[in-house]
Scaffold this motif. Structure first.
Motif, PDB file in Angstrom:
ATOM      1  N   GLU A  32       0.818  -1.209   0.000  1.00 44.93           N
ATOM      2  CA  GLU A  32       0.000   0.000   0.000  1.00 44.93           C
ATOM      3  C   GLU A  32       0.857   1.266   0.000  1.00 44.93           C
ATOM      4  O   GLU A  32       0.470   2.295  -0.563  1.00 44.93           O
ATOM      5  CB  GLU A  32      -0.929  -0.002   1.217  1.00 44.93           C
ATOM      6  N   MET A  33       2.033   1.184   0.611  1.00 47.42           N
ATOM      7  CA  MET A  33       2.925   2.349   0.678  1.00 47.42           C
ATOM      8  C   MET A  33       3.604   2.641  -0.658  1.00 47.42           C
ATOM      9  O   MET A  33       4.238   3.688  -0.811  1.00 47.42           O
ATOM     10  CB  MET A  33       3.982   2.138   1.763  1.00 47.42           C
ATOM     11  N   HIS A  34       3.477   1.727  -1.617  1.00 46.30           N
ATOM     12  CA  HIS A  34       4.173   1.906  -2.895  1.00 46.30           C
ATOM     13  C   HIS A  34       3.232   2.097  -4.068  1.00 46.30           C
ATOM     14  O   HIS A  34       3.681   2.261  -5.204  1.00 46.30           O
ATOM     15  CB  HIS A  34       5.073   0.693  -3.169  1.00 46.30           C
ATOM     16  N   VAL A  35       1.919   2.064  -3.832  1.00 51.52           N
ATOM     17  CA  VAL A  35       0.978   2.224  -4.927  1.00 51.52           C
ATOM     18  C   VAL A  35       0.492   3.663  -4.990  1.00 51.52           C
ATOM     19  O   VAL A  35       0.917   4.511  -4.215  1.00 51.52           O
ATOM     20  CB  VAL A  35      -0.226   1.260  -4.756  1.00 51.52           C
ATOM     21  N   ARG A  36      -0.394   3.904  -5.936  1.00 55.82           N
ATOM     22  CA  ARG A  36      -1.016   5.212  -6.138  1.00 55.82           C
ATOM     23  C   ARG A  36       0.020   6.307  -6.400  1.00 55.82           C
ATOM     24  O   ARG A  36       0.019   7.361  -5.750  1.00 55.82           O
ATOM     25  CB  ARG A  36      -1.908   5.588  -4.948  1.00 55.82           C
ATOM     26  N   LYS A  37       0.906   6.030  -7.319  1.00 50.05           N
ATOM     27  CA  LYS A  37       1.856   7.059  -7.747  1.00 50.05           C
ATOM     28  C   LYS A  37       2.047   6.954  -9.241  1.00 50.05           C
ATOM     29  O   LYS A  37       1.870   5.886  -9.844  1.00 50.05           O
ATOM     30  CB  LYS A  37       3.186   6.921  -7.004  1.00 50.05           C
ATOM     31  N   LEU A  38       2.412   8.081  -9.851  1.00 49.77           N
ATOM     32  CA  LEU A  38       2.645   8.109 -11.285  1.00 49.77           C
ATOM     33  C   LEU A  38       4.046   7.590 -11.598  1.00 49.77           C
ATOM     34  O   LEU A  38       4.981   7.786 -10.812  1.00 49.77           O
ATOM     35  CB  LEU A  38       2.496   9.531 -11.813  1.00 49.77           C
ATOM     36  N   PRO A  39       4.208   6.942 -12.730  1.00 52.19           N
ATOM     37  CA  PRO A  39       5.557   6.521 -13.122  1.00 52.19           C
ATOM     38  C   PRO A  39       6.405   7.745 -13.472  1.00 52.19           C
ATOM     39  O   PRO A  39       5.878   8.778 -13.891  1.00 52.19           O
ATOM     40  CB  PRO A  39       5.303   5.642 -14.347  1.00 52.19           C
ATOM     41  N   PRO A  40       7.705   7.671 -13.312  1.00 53.42           N
ATOM     42  CA  PRO A  40       8.561   8.826 -13.642  1.00 53.42           C
ATOM     43  C   PRO A  40       8.550   9.113 -15.142  1.00 53.42           C
ATOM     44  O   PRO A  40       8.397   8.205 -15.961  1.00 53.42           O
ATOM     45  CB  PRO A  40       9.945   8.379 -13.154  1.00 53.42           C
ATOM     46  N   PHE A  41       8.718  10.381 -15.490  1.00 52.85           N
ATOM     47  CA  PHE A  41       8.773  10.772 -16.898  1.00 52.85           C
ATOM     48  C   PHE A  41       9.678  11.990 -17.015  1.00 52.85           C
ATOM     49  O   PHE A  41      10.018  12.647 -16.022  1.00 52.85           O
ATOM     50  CB  PHE A  41       7.383  11.063 -17.476  1.00 52.85           C
ATOM     51  N   SER A  42      10.065  12.304 -18.233  1.00 50.16           N
ATOM     52  CA  SER A  42      10.988  13.416 -18.490  1.00 50.16           C
ATOM     53  C   SER A  42      10.227  14.575 -19.112  1.00 50.16           C
ATOM     54  O   SER A  42       9.031  14.514 -19.330  1.00 50.16           O
ATOM     55  CB  SER A  42      12.113  12.944 -19.416  1.00 50.16           C
ATOM     56  N   THR A  43      10.944  15.631 -19.414  1.00 49.60           N
ATOM     57  CA  THR A  43      10.392  16.816 -20.058  1.00 49.60           C
ATOM     58  C   THR A  43      10.849  16.824 -21.511  1.00 49.60           C
ATOM     59  O   THR A  43      12.036  16.590 -21.775  1.00 49.60           O
ATOM     60  CB  THR A  43      10.873  18.090 -19.350  1.00 49.60           C
ATOM     61  N   PRO A  44       9.968  17.068 -22.483  1.00 49.26           N
ATOM     62  CA  PRO A  44       8.540  17.427 -22.381  1.00 49.26           C
ATOM     63  C   PRO A  44       7.666  16.178 -22.277  1.00 49.26           C
ATOM     64  O   PRO A  44       8.048  15.088 -22.684  1.00 49.26           O
ATOM     65  CB  PRO A  44       8.280  18.177 -23.681  1.00 49.26           C
ATOM     66  N   THR A  45       6.461  16.380 -21.766  1.00 51.47           N
ATOM     67  CA  THR A  45       5.499  15.293 -21.599  1.00 51.47           C
ATOM     68  C   THR A  45       4.088  15.866 -21.669  1.00 51.47           C
ATOM     69  O   THR A  45       3.847  16.988 -21.228  1.00 51.47           O
ATOM     70  CB  THR A  45       5.698  14.583 -20.247  1.00 51.47           C
ATOM     71  N   ARG A  46       3.181  15.083 -22.243  1.00 48.08           N
ATOM     72  CA  ARG A  46       1.759  15.425 -22.225  1.00 48.08           C
ATOM     73  C   ARG A  46       1.035  14.406 -21.360  1.00 48.08           C
ATOM     74  O   ARG A  46       1.293  13.207 -21.437  1.00 48.08           O
ATOM     75  CB  ARG A  46       1.180  15.399 -23.641  1.00 48.08           C
ATOM     76  N   LEU A  47       0.111  14.890 -20.534  1.00 53.25           N
ATOM     77  CA  LEU A  47      -0.683  14.021 -19.677  1.00 53.25           C
ATOM     78  C   LEU A  47      -2.164  14.354 -19.836  1.00 53.25           C
ATOM     79  O   LEU A  47      -2.521  15.522 -20.054  1.00 53.25           O
ATOM     80  CB  LEU A  47      -0.293  14.174 -18.202  1.00 53.25           C
ATOM     81  N   MET A  48      -2.958  13.340 -19.720  1.00 52.58           N
ATOM     82  CA  MET A  48      -4.419  13.503 -19.731  1.00 52.58           C
ATOM     83  C   MET A  48      -4.988  12.670 -18.579  1.00 52.58           C
ATOM     84  O   MET A  48      -4.693  11.472 -18.482  1.00 52.58           O
ATOM     85  CB  MET A  48      -5.013  13.037 -21.060  1.00 52.58           C
ATOM     86  N   GLN A  49      -5.756  13.318 -17.727  1.00 55.89           N
ATOM     87  CA  GLN A  49      -6.375  12.601 -16.609  1.00 55.89           C
ATOM     88  C   GLN A  49      -7.865  12.894 -16.572  1.00 55.89           C
ATOM     89  O   GLN A  49      -8.293  14.034 -16.691  1.00 55.89           O
ATOM     90  CB  GLN A  49      -5.757  13.007 -15.259  1.00 55.89           C
ATOM     91  N   ILE A  50      -8.643  11.823 -16.380  1.00 55.13           N
ATOM     92  CA  ILE A  50     -10.095  11.928 -16.273  1.00 55.13           C
ATOM     93  C   ILE A  50     -10.508  11.264 -14.968  1.00 55.13           C
ATOM     94  O   ILE A  50     -10.082  10.142 -14.668  1.00 55.13           O
ATOM     95  CB  ILE A  50     -10.798  11.257 -17.462  1.00 55.13           C
ATOM     96  N   VAL A  51     -11.327  11.955 -14.200  1.00 55.21           N
ATOM     97  CA  VAL A  51     -11.807  11.450 -12.908  1.00 55.21           C
ATOM     98  C   VAL A  51     -13.323  11.334 -12.990  1.00 55.21           C
ATOM     99  O   VAL A  51     -14.010  12.294 -13.350  1.00 55.21           O
ATOM    100  CB  VAL A  51     -11.404  12.377 -11.743  1.00 55.21           C
ATOM    101  N   THR A  52     -13.852  10.148 -12.667  1.00 57.72           N
ATOM    102  CA  THR A  52     -15.289   9.913 -12.746  1.00 57.72           C
ATOM    103  C   THR A  52     -15.837   9.499 -11.383  1.00 57.72           C
ATOM    104  O   THR A  52     -15.164   8.799 -10.627  1.00 57.72           O
ATOM    105  CB  THR A  52     -15.624   8.809 -13.769  1.00 57.72           C
TER     106      THR A  52
END
Length: 434
Positions: free
Chosen positions: A27-47
């Protein structure tokens, strides 16, 4: 030998582990985004999810993973995988599910869905549940071309623009926090020195701040919608409390109205308790995320702290006031019920007192009547005894003519009366001793 001993000790520790030890560690290691570099595009949808939507969300993600030949555990509530050129993160919470697509290396001059592929549009349109927040994020470097930055700036409404430094000056954000025609909010992040996992951590904190803020604000319409009902109950309770003090009011009518008011109050509290408590929790999480972002001002513009606190704080105070009014009203109903109960108890005590006085009076009358009856019974018994003696005396007169039965009967009367009176008193004394 040492490795063998070490492995044996490890096996013993695992055998003695608490059943939840492994899951708590994970549980202490979940709910995190994977690492990424710059530039990056992200899209998040919450329902927002209902009971059925939660299962549909899991099935929807499972179908996406099967399409890209990626494993998916049906028991997990957090899943990260690689979908071609995209990183995908799915999280399921108590009330919401979030879907995040990450395209590293994309530096588009607009906030379109195209960098995530043609299939992403179809997949997003099939998402179950109601969308509570959707965000397009562009992460670019400080060395990005002016044309790229100007093109991204043009997607914001100037009058609502929020610009500030975050992560102790290691990044700067631009956003108007408006819902645009494409259904998304837009966020521009300029990397001014972020390293390693700091980019993913920053994006996650920014998104959590926005998501928790929206979830916290769900309590505001509920409080605003039900506030007139609470005001009506308060006015009615004030009238009932005044009626309790009036002697002319009927207790039965007051009790019926107070019971109805209590039932309405219980319904309101049951209807809003979860939403208000969730609002407090989400607001606290929003505050925590805002502090962790280490926001710094940019002259001439509002900061993320200004934007969040300007509306979130009054909304939370409205919800807190609404909850407090319900609690106070519940306490006042209890007080009024106690007053009415005291009034009823007092009336009952008065009735009991009057009843006891009436019974005491009747007992006194019965005692006097009993004493009268006892006196009459002494006379009656004495009369019959004297009559019996009269027959005896008449018989003696026949035997002895000189004997005077009338004189003997008259002289026997006082003695017989005294004897009967003493006998009745003795019987009464014996009855009292029982």
């Amino acid at each position: 030998m040492g490795d063998k001993t070490h492995n044996t000790d490890s096996l013993r520790l695992r055998a003695r582990s608490h059943p939840l030890r492994a899951s708590l560690s994970e549980e202490m290691h979940v709910r995190k985004l994977p690492p990424f570099s710059t530039p990056t595009r992200l899209m998040q949808i919450v329902t927002l999810l209902g009971e059925q939507d939660a299962e549909e969300s899991r099935a929807h993600v499972e179908a996406l993973c099967e399409r890209h030949v990626t494993s998916f555990s049906t028991l997990c509530k957090h899943h990260t995988c690689r979908l071609g050129e995209l990183d995908f993160v799915w999280e399921q919470h108590t009330e919401v599910a979030s879907y995040t697509f990450i395209r590293t290396g994309a530096a588009e001059a607009n906030f379109s869905i195209e960098p995530f592929g043609a299939s992403a549009r179809e997949w997003v349109n099939g998402l179950p549940g109601q969308v509570i927040r959707a965000t397009q994020i562009a992460l670019v470097g400080s060395d990005a071309s002016p044309d790229l930055l100007d093109s991204l700036y043009s997607h914001f409404i100037p009058d609502d623009l929020v610009i500030c430094d975050v992560a102790a000056g290691q990044a700067r954000i631009w956003s108007d926090f408006r819902l645009h025609d494409d259904g998304f909010g837009h966020l521009l992040i300029v990397d001014q020195g972020l390293e390693g996992y700091e980019r993913a951590q920053l994006v996650q904190r920014l998104q959590e701040l926005g998501n928790y803020r929206n979830m916290a604000l769900l309590g505001l319409p509920v409080a605003q919608r039900l506030t007139p009902q609470v005001s009506g109950l308060e006015q009615r309770l004030a009238m009932l409390t005044g009626a309790v003090a009036e002697q002319s009011s009927e207790d039965d009518q007051l009790l019926r109205e107070l019971s109805f008011l209590s039932a309405e109050l219980a319904r309101l509290m049951a209807e809003t308790r979860y939403r208000m408590s969730a609002t407090r929790a989400y607001a606290q999480l929003s505050t925590d995320r805002l502090l962790s972002l280490k926001v710094g001002p940019v002259r001439g513009y509002s900061t993320l702290s200004d934007f969040t606190e300007r509306r979130l704080v009054p909304a939370m105070r409205t919800c807190a006031s609404f909850s407090q009014r319900l609690e106070d009203l519940s306490q006042r109903v209890a007080w009024t019920s106690s007053l009415l109960r005291t009034r009823v108890d007092t009336a009952l005590a008065k009735q009991n007192r009057d009843l006891l006085e009436s019974m005491n009076h009747r007992t006194h009358v019965q005692l006097r009547l009993q004493q009268t009856v006892e006196g009459l019974s002494v006379v009656a018994i004495s009369y019959y005894l004297v009559a019996l003696l009269g027959y005896l005396y008449k018989s003696l007169h026949e035997i002895t003519p000189a004997f005077k039965p009338e004189i003997a009967t008259g002289l026997s009367v006082p003695a017989i009366v005294i004897l009967v009176l003493l006998a009745i008193r003795r019987i009464r004394r014996q009855l009292h001793e029982v």
